[in-house]
Design an enzyme around this catalytic site. Sequence first.
Site, mmCIF file in Angstrom:
data_model
loop_
_atom_site.group_PDB
_atom_site.id
_atom_site.type_symbol
_atom_site.label_atom_id
_atom_site.label_comp_id
_atom_site.label_asym_id
_atom_site.label_seq_id
_atom_site.Cartn_x
_atom_site.Cartn_y
_atom_site.Cartn_z
ATOM 1 N N TRP A 242 0.812 -0.967 0.059
ATOM 2 C CA TRP A 242 0.033 0.340 -0.069
ATOM 3 C C TRP A 242 0.812 1.056 -0.477
ATOM 4 O O TRP A 242 1.839 1.279 0.347
ATOM 5 C CB TRP A 242 -0.805 0.076 1.567
ATOM 6 N N ASP B 88 0.186 8.721 0.902
ATOM 7 C CA ASP B 88 -0.082 10.208 0.459
ATOM 8 C C ASP B 88 2.077 10.681 0.059
ATOM 9 O O ASP B 88 2.583 9.943 0.991
ATOM 10 C CB ASP B 88 0.303 10.750 1.465
ATOM 11 N N GLN C 176 4.453 7.155 2.358
ATOM 12 C CA GLN C 176 3.009 6.569 3.355
ATOM 13 C C GLN C 176 2.998 5.353 2.907
ATOM 14 O O GLN C 176 2.569 5.490 1.191
ATOM 15 C CB GLN C 176 1.753 7.452 3.317
ATOM 16 N N SER D 32 3.416 11.511 7.988
ATOM 17 C CA SER D 32 3.706 13.104 6.708
ATOM 18 C C SER D 32 4.807 14.001 7.094
ATOM 19 O O SER D 32 4.623 13.876 8.366
ATOM 20 C CB SER D 32 2.847 13.063 5.814
ATOM 21 N N GLU E 253 -4.957 19.104 6.023
ATOM 22 C CA GLU E 253 -4.091 18.062 5.644
ATOM 23 C C GLU E 253 -2.635 18.367 4.554
ATOM 24 O O GLU E 253 -3.707 19.212 4.362
ATOM 25 C CB GLU E 253 -4.301 16.284 5.817
ATOM 26 N N TRP F 65 -9.789 9.066 -0.209
ATOM 27 C CA TRP F 65 -10.383 8.048 0.829
ATOM 28 C C TRP F 65 -11.938 7.142 1.212
ATOM 29 O O TRP F 65 -11.811 6.547 1.924
ATOM 30 C CB TRP F 65 -9.832 9.216 2.189
#
Length: 497
Positions: free
Chosen positions: A23, A26, A42, A83, A208, A306
């Site tokens: 996976w 960001d 990430q 992050s 974010e 998301w």
Amino acid sequence: MNTVTSSLETFRPAMHYTARDTWLNDPNGLVFHEGTYHLYYQNNPFGNVHSNMSWGHATSTDLVNWEEQPVAIPCDDTEEIFSGSIVVDHGNTSGFGTSGTAPLVAIYTSAFKPASAHPGIQAQSLAWSTDGGYSWTKYAGNPVLTRDSPEFRDPKVFRYDGPAGSYWVMAAVEAHDYAVLLYRSDNLKTWEYLSTFGPANGTGGIWECPDLFELPLDGDAGNTRWILTVNMNPGGPNGGSAGQYFVGQFDGVTFRSETTVTEGMQDDGRVADYQWLDWGRDYYAAVSFSNVPDGRRLMIGWMNNWQYANHIPTSPWRSPMSLVRDVTLTSVNGQPRLVQQPAAEYTANSAPVPAQQLQLDGTVAVDGGTAVKQIQVTFTPGTAEEYGVAVRGGEDGAATRIGIRPVSGELLVDRTNSGDTGFHDAFPSVSTAPIQPGPDGTYSLQIFVDHCSVEIFAQDGLVTLTELIFPDPSATSLALYSTGGTAAASLQLTPLA
């Protein structure tokens, strides 16, 4: 580029970076150093759903071909590695450098676990590298900045040199306060609060992944503006995740926006009036590379949303990155607006097929060649209510429709019949973005089509719209269409894989 190696990897993109078998989300820690672009991100090193956040790592010398490296900063029993950013500490202000070697310093968010000394807290920490970004050592004095907050994260650090002095500046967010907090430091270890920006414009979801950088307006180095980007989830213009930006001035202490539409928590009904980095469903957490020469500002985003990110039908990897974008600032009707264009490196070695001039009154099939391509098309309006391009078409009639509605001033992407859409209820959708004709009355689209995405740069990059799609591998046909009347089109294709 990536190569499709098996039926399990049907959707692995050819032009967009993906991790080999894990996976990613960001992008963070983006830096150019000694001829190499470093893309950290990430990453779950142990699976293909969001968990175990660590910093994955890939490198490239041309922005097109990426080589996956070992995990750079792994999670452990005390923290996940959220992050952040990387700077080249040319002056060794941190003291981490050795023997004249300028260190790379990573400023990241420690998401502390119950076993740590700061359970449940998010705070900012440091790690450094003296081998060019391949191995990292955590600073013993971590965290270097804490507010004892569970949602204080995503530090973007840059070197400020201006009337107020020369020092490091950090932009980080209090996610649930819809606030970007600015701090300064002389050594990256000790931080002093400067100011707060927000809430403003989009507040339909948490804030974010901020970024703050300076660009010349209309190419004039003597007339610059500062751009503050901040990503938001949910609350995007077409649902779920998205990124917005503000243009203004930064005096080394305070950012003052010139493009704020609403202040505070007042965004109901105004979403279409805000400035979005991308109007599509699948461009999030976009941040820029540091230390890029010649003043070039390069950005990349996570190509997912998301709402359905953990469910997209890919294996063993999950989630691609967007194309890298060159970002500039231009005046539109007296207002500063970002222009985003795909990095020229993507088409530097490709040969376009000669352009075709087409008259549309219904659907016109075109030899689309390979599935992966760049489409450049300019539409001249006629009497049609809508005209556009249908990409990745299949024998069953499935396709992704990219259209323009001139009367309502809309660019649209319809992926309701784009292929596999049944993995999540939120995925089938029609996304729209505002679009106006050029000075000559035409509409131009530059479209990058890959195995699982369309990335659209309209009107020379003034409007962008990015969407995931999951068509059958055999669905490679291309058609132009008009509905309710006529239009003319100039079409040029460039195979890219």
